[in-house]
Write an enzyme that holds these catalytic residues in place. Structure first.
Site, PDB file in Angstrom:
ATOM      1  N   HIS A  93     -80.470  65.207 -72.313  1.00 50.46           N
ATOM      2  CA  HIS A  93     -81.302  64.066 -72.645  1.00 50.46           C
ATOM      3  C   HIS A  93     -82.344  64.350 -71.998  1.00 50.46           C
ATOM      4  CE1 HIS A  93     -78.452  60.730 -70.976  1.00 50.46           C
ATOM      5  NE2 HIS A  93     -78.193  61.374 -73.149  1.00 50.46           N
ATOM      6  N   ASN A 140     -68.016  61.547 -57.415  1.00 53.94           N
ATOM      7  CA  ASN A 140     -69.007  59.836 -57.135  1.00 53.94           C
ATOM      8  C   ASN A 140     -68.713  59.282 -55.662  1.00 53.94           C
ATOM      9  OD1 ASN A 140     -70.992  59.300 -59.314  1.00 53.94           O
ATOM     10  ND2 ASN A 140     -70.009  57.532 -59.299  1.00 53.94           N
TER      11      ASN A 140
HETATM   12  C1  BV8 Z   1     -76.543  57.170 -78.684  1.00 60.14           C
HETATM   13  C2  BV8 Z   1     -82.781  59.840 -70.352  1.00 60.14           C
HETATM   14  C3  BV8 Z   1     -76.844  56.841 -81.357  1.00 60.14           C
HETATM   15  C4  BV8 Z   1     -84.368  59.156 -69.891  1.00 60.14           C
HETATM   16  C5  BV8 Z   1     -81.363  57.610 -70.539  1.00 60.14           C
HETATM   17  C6  BV8 Z   1     -71.325  53.990 -77.476  1.00 60.14           C
HETATM   18  C7  BV8 Z   1     -71.795  55.725 -79.009  1.00 60.14           C
HETATM   19  C8  BV8 Z   1     -72.986  56.148 -78.293  1.00 60.14           C
HETATM   20  C9  BV8 Z   1     -73.772  54.662 -78.126  1.00 60.14           C
HETATM   21  C10 BV8 Z   1     -73.545  54.374 -77.362  1.00 60.14           C
HETATM   22  C11 BV8 Z   1     -72.467  53.056 -77.424  1.00 60.14           C
HETATM   23  N1  BV8 Z   1     -72.633  51.799 -76.965  1.00 60.14           N
HETATM   24  C12 BV8 Z   1     -74.150  51.572 -76.718  1.00 60.14           C
HETATM   25  C13 BV8 Z   1     -74.518  52.835 -77.454  1.00 60.14           C
HETATM   26  C14 BV8 Z   1     -76.103  52.974 -77.218  1.00 60.14           C
HETATM   27  C15 BV8 Z   1     -76.556  53.560 -76.114  1.00 60.14           C
HETATM   28  C16 BV8 Z   1     -75.669  53.255 -74.902  1.00 60.14           C
HETATM   29  O1  BV8 Z   1     -74.902  54.324 -74.275  1.00 60.14           O
HETATM   30  N2  BV8 Z   1     -75.964  52.051 -74.208  1.00 60.14           N
HETATM   31  C17 BV8 Z   1     -75.083  51.290 -72.757  1.00 60.14           C
HETATM   32  C18 BV8 Z   1     -76.403  50.824 -71.601  1.00 60.14           C
HETATM   33  C19 BV8 Z   1     -74.283  50.567 -73.577  1.00 60.14           C
HETATM   34  N3  BV8 Z   1     -76.619  55.037 -75.709  1.00 60.14           N
HETATM   35  C20 BV8 Z   1     -77.900  55.990 -76.822  1.00 60.14           C
HETATM   36  O2  BV8 Z   1     -78.441  54.916 -76.834  1.00 60.14           O
HETATM   37  C21 BV8 Z   1     -77.831  56.892 -76.755  1.00 60.14           C
HETATM   38  N4  BV8 Z   1     -78.006  57.130 -78.066  1.00 60.14           N
HETATM   39  O3  BV8 Z   1     -76.796  56.318 -79.118  1.00 60.14           O
HETATM   40  O4  BV8 Z   1     -77.653  57.247 -80.199  1.00 60.14           O
HETATM   41  C22 BV8 Z   1     -77.405  58.245 -82.276  1.00 60.14           C
HETATM   42  C23 BV8 Z   1     -76.431  58.068 -83.726  1.00 60.14           C
HETATM   43  C24 BV8 Z   1     -77.202  58.454 -84.644  1.00 60.14           C
HETATM   44  C25 BV8 Z   1     -78.800  59.068 -84.524  1.00 60.14           C
HETATM   45  C26 BV8 Z   1     -79.333  59.035 -83.934  1.00 60.14           C
HETATM   46  C27 BV8 Z   1     -78.418  57.724 -82.361  1.00 60.14           C
HETATM   47  C28 BV8 Z   1     -78.688  57.477 -75.469  1.00 60.14           C
HETATM   48  C29 BV8 Z   1     -79.031  56.612 -74.344  1.00 60.14           C
HETATM   49  C30 BV8 Z   1     -79.844  58.116 -73.310  1.00 60.14           C
HETATM   50  C31 BV8 Z   1     -80.456  57.357 -73.225  1.00 60.14           C
HETATM   51  N5  BV8 Z   1     -81.067  58.356 -71.966  1.00 60.14           N
HETATM   52  N6  BV8 Z   1     -82.277  58.877 -69.882  1.00 60.14           N
HETATM   53  C32 BV8 Z   1     -84.677  59.220 -69.258  1.00 60.14           C
HETATM   54  O5  BV8 Z   1     -84.542  59.481 -68.010  1.00 60.14           O
HETATM   55  O6  BV8 Z   1     -85.687  58.005 -68.236  1.00 60.14           O
HETATM   56  S1  BV8 Z   1     -80.038  57.205 -69.562  1.00 60.14           S
HETATM   57  C33 BV8 Z   1     -79.739  57.576 -68.290  1.00 60.14           C
HETATM   58  O7  BV8 Z   1     -79.145  56.329 -67.940  1.00 60.14           O
HETATM   59  C34 BV8 Z   1     -79.303  58.938 -67.907  1.00 60.14           C
HETATM   60  O8  BV8 Z   1     -79.636  59.928 -68.693  1.00 60.14           O
HETATM   61  C35 BV8 Z   1     -78.254  58.621 -68.376  1.00 60.14           C
HETATM   62  O9  BV8 Z   1     -77.319  58.830 -69.072  1.00 60.14           O
HETATM   63  C36 BV8 Z   1     -77.508  56.894 -68.151  1.00 60.14           C
HETATM   64  C37 BV8 Z   1     -76.720  56.796 -67.105  1.00 60.14           C
HETATM   65  O10 BV8 Z   1     -77.247  57.375 -65.618  1.00 60.14           O
HETATM   66  P1  BV8 Z   1     -76.697  58.013 -64.687  1.00 60.14           P
HETATM   67  O11 BV8 Z   1     -77.221  59.308 -64.654  1.00 60.14           O
HETATM   68  O12 BV8 Z   1     -75.296  57.778 -64.693  1.00 60.14           O
HETATM   69  O13 BV8 Z   1     -77.198  57.629 -63.324  1.00 60.14           O
HETATM   70  P2  BV8 Z   1     -76.559  55.833 -62.888  1.00 60.14           P
HETATM   71  O14 BV8 Z   1     -78.044  55.625 -61.952  1.00 60.14           O
HETATM   72  O15 BV8 Z   1     -76.121  54.374 -63.903  1.00 60.14           O
HETATM   73  O16 BV8 Z   1     -75.264  56.232 -61.650  1.00 60.14           O
HETATM   74  C38 BV8 Z   1     -75.774  57.052 -60.169  1.00 60.14           C
HETATM   75  C39 BV8 Z   1     -74.048  57.126 -60.338  1.00 60.14           C
HETATM   76  O17 BV8 Z   1     -74.539  58.154 -59.262  1.00 60.14           O
HETATM   77  C40 BV8 Z   1     -73.424  55.537 -59.677  1.00 60.14           C
HETATM   78  O18 BV8 Z   1     -72.458  55.457 -60.420  1.00 60.14           O
HETATM   79  C41 BV8 Z   1     -73.715  56.181 -58.376  1.00 60.14           C
HETATM   80  O19 BV8 Z   1     -72.263  55.550 -57.683  1.00 60.14           O
HETATM   81  C42 BV8 Z   1     -73.598  57.564 -58.300  1.00 60.14           C
HETATM   82  N7  BV8 Z   1     -74.493  58.163 -56.614  1.00 60.14           N
HETATM   83  C43 BV8 Z   1     -75.255  57.410 -56.166  1.00 60.14           C
HETATM   84  N8  BV8 Z   1     -75.675  58.274 -55.099  1.00 60.14           N
HETATM   85  C44 BV8 Z   1     -75.188  59.328 -55.360  1.00 60.14           C
HETATM   86  C45 BV8 Z   1     -73.972  59.096 -56.044  1.00 60.14           C
HETATM   87  N9  BV8 Z   1     -72.594  59.953 -56.048  1.00 60.14           N
HETATM   88  C46 BV8 Z   1     -72.908  60.832 -55.878  1.00 60.14           C
HETATM   89  N10 BV8 Z   1     -73.746  61.118 -54.289  1.00 60.14           N
HETATM   90  C47 BV8 Z   1     -74.882  60.751 -54.651  1.00 60.14           C
HETATM   91  N11 BV8 Z   1     -75.080  60.443 -53.367  1.00 60.14           N
END
Ligand code: BV8
Length: 237
Positions: free
Chosen positions: A111, A204
């Site tokens: 990303h 996690n």
């Molecule tokens: C795309 C960068 C298509 C920017 C980010 C199905 C297939 C493909 C795509 C999709 C699909 N369905 C929907 C989509 C579209 C979309 C998507 O997935 N939407 C979601 C909301 C449903 N996906 C996209 O748009 C992606 N692109 O599909 O392109 C395409 C195809 C052809 C041509 C062109 C395009 C791109 C998505 C990337 C977005 N960018 N980040 C920035 O950083 O600002 S997303 C961002 O959130 C992250 O990068 C990461 O990917 C995502 C999830 O974040 P996490 O890292 O998991 O963090 P989160 O807070 O959610 O969770 C933290 C975890 O850690 C928790 O579980 C917690 O319990 C745990 N934790 C906390 N503390 C600790 C811990 N674990 C251990 N120890 C600790 N101490």
């Protein structure tokens, strides 16, 4: 069918691996980024086009914070494992921070990275470690008005997906660390690994959206669980 030319082990990290270093995750109910900003406002091309200053600020704040945080024991343990395994280990991170590198690891930033700027005029991506806005000029084409953070927003294709997919379809083991499994295609990596017969492990703080797809689970803070898992893995090499 595993290949000797591709990594045996693929590790995917998310915001949770950097949480104990002091970097907010996205979905933490108390201080996650999405509690203060709407993803569509700050992590989409449409949001950038509509209010670029808000988006520049969102990333400038996060980039500046990197000076105040440091890698934790989980980043350090993964770098130690990579020292031992070399190219038999591929670390893919969803994170845009530089903590893996500062712990000594080389990782694939699917990303993008906070410390890189992308010029929309000439397509050049280059290191940029301080604040920047539309007024700043590209170091290659020297035009201003085109710089954006070199991060992958929603609706944009993540980097090096071909390399990642080949590794997932050939690895023996896939491990996800600190990710909620909320965003694709990263959340689907476990399915690709399973399809090739790889064993899968989730490390996690709490069950993720895709926990049911993993063979093994280790619940707890990454700074505790990852060093334990790395030491066991080193002993088995
Ligand atoms: C795309 C960068 C298509 C920017 C980010 C199905 C297939 C493909 C795509 C999709 C699909 N369905 C929907 C989509 C579209 C979309 C998507 O997935 N939407 C979601 C909301 C449903 N996906 C996209 O748009 C992606 N692109 O599909 O392109 C395409 C195809 C052809 C041509 C062109 C395009 C791109 C998505 C990337 C977005 N960018 N980040 C920035 O950083 O600002 S997303 C961002 O959130 C992250 O990068 C990461 O990917 C995502 C999830 O974040 P996490 O890292 O998991 O963090 P989160 O807070 O959610 O969770 C933290 C975890 O850690 C928790 O579980 C917690 O319990 C745990 N934790 C906390 N503390 C600790 C811990 N674990 C251990 N120890 C600790 N101490």
């Amino acid at each position: 069918m595993q290949s000797s030319l591709t990594p045996r082990l693929v590790v995917l990290t998310g915001a949770g691996i950097s949480a104990e270093s002091g970097i907010a995750t996205f979905r933490d109910p108390q201080n996650g980024f999405w509690q203060h900003f709407r993803p569509e406002d700050v992590a989409t091309p449409e949001g950038f086009a509509a209010h670029p200053d808000t988006v520049y600020e969102f990333y400038n704040i996060r980039r500046a914070q990197l000076a105040d945080v440091k890698p934790n024991a989980a980043h350090i343990a993964l770098a130690k494992l990579q020292q031992a395994m070399g190219d038999k280990l591929l670390i893919v991170t969803q994170n845009v921070d530089d903590l893996h590198e500062r712990a000594g690891a080389s990782v694939l930033h699917m990303h993008g990275e906070l410390k890189r700027a992308l010029c929309q005029h000439c397509g050049e991506s280059f290191v940029w470690e301080s604040d920047f806005t539309a007024a700043d000029a590209c170091e290659r084409c020297h035009k201003s008005g085109g710089l954006r953070p070199d991060v992958v927003w929603f609706g944009e294709m993540p980097y090096q997906m071909m390399k990642i997919d080949i590794a997932l379809y050939n690895c023996e083991r896939f491990v996800a660390i600190g990710t909620s499994g909320a965003v694709y295609p990263a959340a689907g990596f476990v399915e690709s690994a399973r399809a090739n017969g790889a064993s899968t492990l989730e490390i996690n703080l709490e069950p993720s959206d895709v926990s049911a797809l993993f063979d093994g689970h280790r619940l707890g803070p990454a700074s505790e669980q990852v060093p334990l898992w790395v030491d066991e893995t080193l002993a088995s090499l």
